[in-house]
Design a protein around this motif. Structure first.
Motif, PDB file in Angstrom:
ATOM      1  N   ALA A   1       0.477 -30.406   5.288  1.00 10.37           N
ATOM      2  CA  ALA A   1       1.050 -29.672   4.178  1.00 10.37           C
ATOM      3  C   ALA A   1       0.249 -28.392   3.919  1.00 10.37           C
ATOM      4  N   ILE A   2      -1.058 -28.463   4.051  1.00  8.57           N
ATOM      5  CA  ILE A   2      -1.887 -27.279   3.803  1.00  8.57           C
ATOM      6  C   ILE A   2      -1.648 -26.229   4.880  1.00  8.57           C
ATOM      7  N   VAL A   3      -1.499 -26.659   6.121  1.00  2.76           N
ATOM      8  CA  VAL A   3      -1.240 -25.717   7.210  1.00  2.76           C
ATOM      9  C   VAL A   3       0.107 -25.032   6.991  1.00  2.76           C
ATOM     10  N   CYS A   4       1.107 -25.788   6.567  1.00  2.00           N
ATOM     11  CA  CYS A   4       2.425 -25.213   6.291  1.00  2.00           C
ATOM     12  C   CYS A   4       2.337 -24.199   5.156  1.00  2.00           C
ATOM     13  N   TYR A   5       1.595 -24.534   4.102  1.00  2.00           N
ATOM     14  CA  TYR A   5       1.423 -23.629   2.967  1.00  2.00           C
ATOM     15  C   TYR A   5       0.720 -22.340   3.396  1.00  2.00           C
ATOM     16  N   VAL A   6      -0.296 -22.458   4.222  1.00  2.29           N
ATOM     17  CA  VAL A   6      -1.037 -21.283   4.677  1.00  2.29           C
ATOM     18  C   VAL A   6      -0.163 -20.408   5.572  1.00  2.29           C
ATOM     19  N   LEU A   7       0.607 -21.021   6.452  1.00  2.00           N
ATOM     20  CA  LEU A   7       1.425 -20.252   7.386  1.00  2.00           C
ATOM     21  C   LEU A   7       2.641 -19.610   6.727  1.00  2.00           C
ATOM     22  N   LEU A   8       2.996 -20.047   5.531  1.00  2.00           N
ATOM     23  CA  LEU A   8       4.125 -19.445   4.836  1.00  2.00           C
ATOM     24  C   LEU A   8       3.746 -18.138   4.144  1.00  2.00           C
ATOM     25  N   GLY A   9       2.564 -17.622   4.414  1.00  2.00           N
ATOM     26  CA  GLY A   9       2.167 -16.324   3.880  1.00  2.00           C
ATOM     27  C   GLY A   9       3.011 -15.192   4.449  1.00  2.00           C
ATOM     28  N   THR A  10       3.404 -15.290   5.699  1.00  2.00           N
ATOM     29  CA  THR A  10       4.224 -14.245   6.314  1.00  2.00           C
ATOM     30  C   THR A  10       5.597 -14.135   5.654  1.00  2.00           C
ATOM     31  N   PRO A  11       6.350 -15.234   5.501  1.00  2.00           N
ATOM     32  CA  PRO A  11       7.627 -15.099   4.791  1.00  2.00           C
ATOM     33  C   PRO A  11       7.460 -14.666   3.333  1.00  2.00           C
ATOM     34  N   ALA A  12       6.366 -15.072   2.697  1.00  2.00           N
ATOM     35  CA  ALA A  12       6.133 -14.662   1.308  1.00  2.00           C
ATOM     36  C   ALA A  12       5.935 -13.153   1.225  1.00  2.00           C
ATOM     37  N   GLY A  13       5.126 -12.598   2.107  1.00  2.00           N
ATOM     38  CA  GLY A  13       4.905 -11.155   2.111  1.00  2.00           C
ATOM     39  C   GLY A  13       6.162 -10.386   2.467  1.00  2.00           C
ATOM     40  N   TYR A  14       6.911 -10.885   3.431  1.00  2.00           N
ATOM     41  CA  TYR A  14       8.145 -10.224   3.857  1.00  2.00           C
ATOM     42  C   TYR A  14       9.163 -10.192   2.723  1.00  2.00           C
ATOM     43  N   THR A  15       9.377 -11.342   2.097  1.00  2.00           N
ATOM     44  CA  THR A  15      10.356 -11.433   1.018  1.00  2.00           C
ATOM     45  C   THR A  15       9.941 -10.578  -0.169  1.00  2.00           C
ATOM     46  N   SER A  16       8.680 -10.631  -0.510  1.00  2.00           N
ATOM     47  CA  SER A  16       8.179  -9.825  -1.622  1.00  2.00           C
ATOM     48  C   SER A  16       8.358  -8.338  -1.352  1.00  2.00           C
ATOM     49  N   ALA A  17       8.052  -7.902  -0.151  1.00  2.00           N
ATOM     50  CA  ALA A  17       8.169  -6.486   0.195  1.00  2.00           C
ATOM     51  C   ALA A  17       9.625  -6.037   0.201  1.00  2.00           C
ATOM     52  N   ARG A  18      10.512  -6.854   0.751  1.00  2.00           N
ATOM     53  CA  ARG A  18      11.927  -6.479   0.807  1.00  2.00           C
ATOM     54  C   ARG A  18      12.527  -6.379  -0.590  1.00  2.00           C
ATOM     55  N   LEU A  19      12.229  -7.343  -1.448  1.00  2.00           N
ATOM     56  CA  LEU A  19      12.761  -7.289  -2.804  1.00  2.00           C
ATOM     57  C   LEU A  19      12.192  -6.099  -3.570  1.00  2.00           C
ATOM     58  N   TYR A  20      10.895  -5.880  -3.430  1.00  3.43           N
ATOM     59  CA  TYR A  20      10.250  -4.773  -4.137  1.00  3.43           C
ATOM     60  C   TYR A  20      10.813  -3.435  -3.680  1.00  3.43           C
ATOM     61  N   LYS A  21      11.022  -3.300  -2.387  1.00  4.54           N
ATOM     62  CA  LYS A  21      11.554  -2.048  -1.849  1.00  4.54           C
ATOM     63  C   LYS A  21      13.020  -1.857  -2.241  1.00  4.54           C
ATOM     64  N   SER A  22      13.791  -2.937  -2.273  1.00  6.11           N
ATOM     65  CA  SER A  22      15.203  -2.804  -2.625  1.00  6.11           C
ATOM     66  C   SER A  22      15.399  -2.439  -4.089  1.00  6.11           C
ATOM     67  N   PHE A  23      14.446  -2.794  -4.954  1.00  5.14           N
ATOM     68  CA  PHE A  23      14.526  -2.404  -6.359  1.00  5.14           C
ATOM     69  C   PHE A  23      13.868  -1.048  -6.618  1.00  5.14           C
ATOM     70  N   GLY A  24      13.436  -0.378  -5.565  1.00  7.26           N
ATOM     71  CA  GLY A  24      12.887   0.967  -5.694  1.00  7.26           C
ATOM     72  C   GLY A  24      11.448   1.013  -6.172  1.00  7.26           C
ATOM     73  N   GLY A  25      10.671  -0.007  -5.867  1.00  8.08           N
ATOM     74  CA  GLY A  25       9.280  -0.038  -6.288  1.00  8.08           C
ATOM     75  C   GLY A  25       8.442   1.016  -5.601  1.00  8.08           C
ATOM     76  N   GLU A  26       7.492   1.558  -6.328  1.00  6.91           N
ATOM     77  CA  GLU A  26       6.633   2.619  -5.807  1.00  6.91           C
ATOM     78  C   GLU A  26       5.217   2.142  -5.508  1.00  6.91           C
ATOM     79  N   ASN A  27       4.715   1.169  -6.247  1.00  6.93           N
ATOM     80  CA  ASN A  27       3.322   0.721  -6.112  1.00  6.93           C
ATOM     81  C   ASN A  27       3.256  -0.485  -5.165  1.00  6.93           C
ATOM     82  N   TRP A  28       3.428  -0.237  -3.881  1.00  4.14           N
ATOM     83  CA  TRP A  28       3.546  -1.319  -2.912  1.00  4.14           C
ATOM     84  C   TRP A  28       2.229  -2.061  -2.707  1.00  4.14           C
ATOM     85  N   LYS A  29       1.098  -1.373  -2.887  1.00  5.60           N
ATOM     86  CA  LYS A  29      -0.195  -2.042  -2.694  1.00  5.60           C
ATOM     87  C   LYS A  29      -0.411  -3.133  -3.743  1.00  5.60           C
TER      88      LYS A  29
END
Length: 106
Positions: A1-29
């Motif tokens: 379970a811990i390995v799965c949680y750690v490896l899900l960092g990539t989808p978390a970053g991808y989803t967060s970036a796509r949503l933030y960019k689609s709403f016109g976010g400027e402060n991506w860092k």
């Protein structure tokens, strides 16, 4: 379970970036840092506080300090770079805005 949680960092970053960019976010860092540290930080903090209570009560269910160091190493050395990688992939992809005409019957 811990390995799965750690490896899900990539989808978390991808989803967060796509949503933030689609709403016109400027402060991506800030978005990427909050994705990498907010949820895992809260979970680790609650886990640590509960474990301190177990240590003070002398429970055998308390987790050793070296295990906490291993969890921190997984978080900072594996999960956080994967969040940054997922966010890079998410911000690199263009956002398509679909404009649907609205028809009002009057």
């Amino acid at each position: 379970a811990i390995v799965c949680y750690v490896l899900l960092g990539t989808p978390a970053g991808y989803t967060s970036a796509r949503l933030y960019k689609s709403f016109g976010g400027e402060n991506w860092k800030k978005n990427v840092l909050m994705t990498a540290f907010s949820c895992p930080g809260v979970i680790f903090g609650v886990f640590f506080i509960l474990n301190i209570v177990l240590w003070f009560n002398g429970s055998s269910a308390a987790i050793p300090f070296t295990t906490f160091l291993a969890l921190l190493a997984l978080w900072f050395c594996v999960s956080t770079p994967l969040v940054f990688f997922g966010a890079y992939l998410g911000f690199k992809r263009p956002v398509y805005i679909y404009i649907y005409p609205l028809y009002f019957h009057s």
